[in-house]
Motif scaffolding. Sequence first.
Motif, PDB file in Angstrom:
ATOM      1  N   THR A   1     119.392 -40.770  13.624  1.00  0.00           N
ATOM      2  CA  THR A   1     121.289 -39.813  12.873  1.00  0.00           C
ATOM      3  C   THR A   1     120.386 -38.908  13.040  1.00  0.00           C
ATOM      4  O   THR A   1     119.370 -38.045  13.042  1.00  0.00           O
ATOM      5  N   MET A   2     121.544 -37.635  13.738  1.00  0.00           N
ATOM      6  CA  MET A   2     121.156 -36.481  13.718  1.00  0.00           C
ATOM      7  C   MET A   2     122.697 -35.914  14.514  1.00  0.00           C
ATOM      8  O   MET A   2     123.731 -35.980  15.327  1.00  0.00           O
TER       9      MET A   2
ATOM     10  N   ILE B   1     114.955 -36.837  20.231  1.00  0.00           N
ATOM     11  CA  ILE B   1     116.403 -37.054  20.042  1.00  0.00           C
ATOM     12  C   ILE B   1     116.559 -35.843  19.528  1.00  0.00           C
ATOM     13  O   ILE B   1     116.307 -35.491  18.884  1.00  0.00           O
ATOM     14  N   SER B   2     117.955 -34.856  19.886  1.00  0.00           N
ATOM     15  CA  SER B   2     118.361 -33.693  19.668  1.00  0.00           C
ATOM     16  C   SER B   2     119.862 -33.397  20.155  1.00  0.00           C
ATOM     17  O   SER B   2     120.196 -34.503  20.295  1.00  0.00           O
TER      18      SER B   2
ATOM     19  N   MET C   1     113.908 -35.175  16.806  1.00  0.00           N
ATOM     20  CA  MET C   1     113.474 -36.746  16.647  1.00  0.00           C
ATOM     21  C   MET C   1     112.510 -37.469  17.717  1.00  0.00           C
ATOM     22  O   MET C   1     112.910 -37.630  18.489  1.00  0.00           O
ATOM     23  N   LEU C   2     111.480 -38.023  17.311  1.00  0.00           N
ATOM     24  CA  LEU C   2     110.246 -38.722  17.988  1.00  0.00           C
ATOM     25  C   LEU C   2     110.673 -39.761  17.491  1.00  0.00           C
ATOM     26  O   LEU C   2     109.981 -40.164  16.500  1.00  0.00           O
TER      27      LEU C   2
ATOM     28  N   SER D   1     110.836 -33.288  13.701  1.00  0.00           N
ATOM     29  CA  SER D   1     110.803 -32.192  13.613  1.00  0.00           C
ATOM     30  C   SER D   1     109.812 -32.252  14.479  1.00  0.00           C
ATOM     31  O   SER D   1     108.725 -31.265  15.209  1.00  0.00           O
ATOM     32  N   PHE D   2     109.134 -32.323  15.980  1.00  0.00           N
ATOM     33  CA  PHE D   2     108.921 -33.199  17.326  1.00  0.00           C
ATOM     34  C   PHE D   2     109.018 -31.266  17.075  1.00  0.00           C
ATOM     35  O   PHE D   2     109.705 -31.154  18.050  1.00  0.00           O
ATOM     36  N   LEU D   3     107.959 -30.896  17.785  1.00  0.00           N
ATOM     37  CA  LEU D   3     107.955 -28.791  18.194  1.00  0.00           C
ATOM     38  C   LEU D   3     107.731 -28.234  17.751  1.00  0.00           C
ATOM     39  O   LEU D   3     107.279 -26.985  17.092  1.00  0.00           O
TER      40      LEU D   3
END
Length: 739
Positions: free
Chosen positions: A309-310, A331-332, A346-347, A364-366
């Motif tokens: 969900t993004m 996912i972004s 999302m990772l 919150s990858f990176l």
Amino acid sequence: MQKFILPGFLLFLFQIGFSQTPKYRVLSIPVERNTINLRQPWVGGMNSPQFSAIDLNGDNHKDLFVFDRVGDKVLTYINNGSGTDSAFDYAPQYEHLFPGLSAWALIRDYNNDGVPDIFAHANSGSMVFKGSIQNGLLHFDTVSPLLMFRDAQFDVNIWTNIADIPVFTDVNFDGDIDVLTYGVTGGTVEYYENQTMEHVGDLHYHVDSLKYLAVTYCWGNFVQNSQSNSIVLNQSCKGISGMASQAEGARHSGNAIFGFDDKNDHDIDLLNGNIGYDNLVMLENGGDSSFANITMWDSIYPACNTPITMPTYPAAFGADVNNDGLEDLLISPNVYAGGRDVKNVMLYKNKNNQLCNYEYQSDSFLVHEMLDFGTDSKPVFFDFNGDGLKDIIVGNYGYFRPYQTYKSTLAYYENTGTATQPKFKMRTEDYSNFSSYLLVASHPAFGDLDGDGHQDMLVGELNGYLQFFKNTGTTVANFAAMTTPQYFGIDVGQYSAPFIYDMNGDSLLDIIVGKKDGKISYFWNMGTKTAPVFNKDSVNTYLGGVNVTVSGYTEGDAQPFVVKEGNNLELYVGSSKGSIFKYHVNPNNLRSGTFAVADVDFLKSDVGSKATVSIADINNDGLMEYLVGNSRGGLLMYSDSLWDTATLPLGLENTLPDNPPMKIYPNPARDYFVCALQGIDLTAAKAELLNIVGEQMPADVKQSSNGIALSTTALSSGFYIVRVTQEGKTYTGKILIER
């Protein structure tokens, strides 16, 4: 304090030296947020990042190429090989190697030479940059300004919507890069097959060929429903118009598709993101590599784990983020504006499990490692607690809120370091419940507008007004309430960006305000120190003839900052384009006339769009630091001095000056100061201290490999010149002694 006037030739040298000093990226200043030391705070934020694997440094580890649609900004990360969630170290020294890009950009190796190439957006389609290694560094040349396919006797471009992200992968598993993209009228995915491998031995085709054949206009026999995010299966391919009629009309305002072999069954499946929807739709290919047939679709993916969900338009990308040899999912958002701007990467880890391939790891990858204030960060240096150290106050456009308007916050990061070693710690990211004012695009500025000895706050905002907050504190600032809404009725239209400064030298603080149209309005103070008066009708709406709206942009978003350098005022202006402009202020042209343009790209660095700048010497070395905000919501730091050698742009080391800038600290000084040169042993150097007329002054000198300390206890207040000679080279700087 006694005032001194520098001789004209020395003043000239200082001004020239200041303007020509390179601006170095600073990454090493520590930042603590919520008791956690951020690993990479000064990256500059991410809003709509796109991810690709790439080997940047030739060590056979897959690094990361990140392209953010918001601001068209390239970010580069080196794989440190740790195999953890901190496997990537931000490495801006590689960013300048890439060409100008817009909307979307993906790394692929289309000619199988082991060197990364770039597939990127071009007008009405896609373009390709071929990668090569030159002098040990990546280099890119345009090999196809627009990807074409042969249609009867004509070459036609492979059309791609600017809001889309197409698929560039080996669809038929023959060893070359094919294309899947939604067509011009929408609803269906078109398949363009690379003909390189089909024509091996043909003199007209070679490994670098980019010749495509339109195989089908409805790959997979499906159509996207025009009224929802659902899929209609089993559609016959009679042509685009025929297919659209079978699916309640064509729908195509934006789709981001990701092609991958989900079940390792030697065919390409799709993850489909649709603008305006929060979920990704999984399209399972029940055909094979030569004939695609989507036989199942699922709007909840992965159903076996935490579903994606993004808001409000997700896109999927593949990269091995933990060095286990398996491609994970990232996912972004894929929007220019209005998408999730924090917790927005999302990772999903690839578990290589047929029952459940992907396992959710993080949202919150990176981005959890960096400072990020949502959208359009507007940072300002300001000594909030009166300890003599510059703190950071950050306004912003606001944070994404689903189905609600943005509202600005005001963050306060205290400088808890020392006079020479700054360190910042989060005290609050919504000072005094600032968000309750429901402002948007807040831009803070500080100055003692009522003459009580305390710095007050003006806040610009979306609607063009200025909101006044009186400082009711003593040593520590206190902006407990909005004292005067719509201060003096000033309204500059939209996106007011104020700065407070005595522009005309009458000892009264004036207000200059940047505007959406790229110009600056000047309001001179017609009152007194304790009772200021600003007349909204007595204003120069085109201060200095400044207009930072550039060709190709409809807005300028001027963000002014004034600094006194020597006896002159210099005006720095952030812009929508992302450049920092510099102007020499002509005091005779404040109410009409123009200022001379000193630089249209002062930092010589891509910060992204909607740049803002605040300037101060935060480590007392006599050289300036530049705090920069941008549309991605993060913060960047630059300096006239070289803090971090690893940030130097690769291949451009020869652009550094023969005589690097000398650090002098503390500056101003009282009883002593230290001179240091990055990477230079000064044990045997000669140091001299001169007054402003060039006479040598007495000073006890103590030398070491790290620097030279000079005692100044015998000197009176004023400006002095320090001169250090080392191995035939001379380095100079200025020092201010204050008693």
